[in-house]
Each structure stands twice: as C-alpha cells, then as structure tokens.
Design an enzyme around this catalytic site. Sequence first.
Site, PDB file in Angstrom:
ATOM      1  CD  GLU A 206       0.362  -9.745  17.880  1.00  0.00           C
ATOM      2  OE1 GLU A 206      -0.146  -9.332  16.814  1.00  0.00           O
ATOM      3  OE2 GLU A 206      -0.271  -9.925  18.926  1.00  0.00           O
TER       4      GLU A 206
ATOM      5  NE  ARG B 213      -2.394  -1.739   3.312  1.00  0.00           N
ATOM      6  CZ  ARG B 213      -2.150  -3.023   3.593  1.00  0.00           C
ATOM      7  NH1 ARG B 213      -2.520  -3.967   2.758  1.00  0.00           N
ATOM      8  NH2 ARG B 213      -1.539  -3.360   4.713  1.00  0.00           N
TER       9      ARG B 213
END
Length: 178
Positions: free
Chosen positions: A103, A66
């Site tokens: 994560e 993006r």
Amino acid sequence: MTDSLASLASLVASRLRDIPDFPEPGVLFKDFTPLLGDARAFGAVVDDAVARYAGRVDVVVGIEARGFMIGAATAYALGVGFVPVRKQGKLPGETRAAEYSLEYGTATIEIHDDAFPAGSRVLVMDDVIATGGTVAAACDLVEELGGEVVGIEVVIEVAALGGRAALGSRPLTSVLVV
Ligand code: AMP
C-alpha cells in the site's frame, strides 16, 4: 463450493481472531494462531489441501512467515519437500528476488536459486491473500526457476482487496473468503 469446503470454512471462521489496527492503523488483521493451536482445525485445513494435491505436486513453497506454518505441515503430509520464500536478506545461499508493491512503498522476497529442479510441480501456500502482491511475486519466482504453479492455497481470502485478479489464470483455492 463443496459441502466439505463449506463446513471447513465455518470451522476456520470459528478459529480466527480479528485484530483491528494491526500492524498499522486501518488494517483488520486476520490472526489464525487460534486455528494453529487447535489440532482438529489445523489438521482439517492440512488434510483438505492434501486431498486436493496428493500425487499432483513435487514441492510446497511457503511464504514467510505464516506460510511456513501451514506450508511445512502440508508438505510433510503430502510427502514432498518444502521451500521457503523469505524476506530480503534472510536466505543464506544464492537467491533471486522479486519486488512487489505494498500500500505504501515496495517489498522484496527471495527464493534460493537451487530450491527445486526446473519442471517441478509446485503448490504455493500462505495464510492470507489480500491485494495478491505477495503471492503473485512468489509465483513469479517459482516460474523464473522453471517451476509450474499447480495450485495456490490460502486459508483466508480478503475478497474486497481483489487479490485473486492479481494471480491471472493461476488456480487459487481459499478455505474461507471474507
Ligand atoms: P497481499 O500481498 O496484500 O496479498 O498481502 C498478503 C500478505 O500480507 C500475506 O503474507 C499475509 O500474511 C499478510 N496480510 C495482508 N493482509 C492481512 C490481514 N488483513 N490479516 C493478516 N495478514 C495479512
């Protein structure tokens, strides 16, 4: 925050869509495709970045995927070149890589070794900063090539995840802080 940035933030907020549990459970995905699809809002975000960086940067670096959308449009409007930072294995030429933590596990991004000349002034762009790992790794690559990170621009900053702190003293502008 200036008045114009505050009104731009509300325009951006009105063109975002929150998608719960995408791409995995527990993530509230900030989808900016409605913003991209609105010529006025997309143009306003690009114009805002252009006003900040006109004449101050030699190249825009955008982060897959993006960051390509917002970064390439901004590079064009600034009249400078665009450099993609891509996920591992996608760039065809000689590259250098930076690994960073997610994560769960790690990810690697790459830049072409000859992407820009040493000493270039660089604007780094992405859609969202969350933990900051992705943008920090992209800045590391820029600096390894001898570039100067003049600015980092994101459309959305997820403040609770502390990404700004991961960038150290590098200057970050977020249009909308959530
Ligand atoms: P981070 O490295 O944690 O700052 O994550 C930033 C990268 O992951 C960016 O390239 C974003 O496109 C994407 N990202 C992370 N969190 C979100 C979110 N909540 N919504 C949309 N994109 C996200």
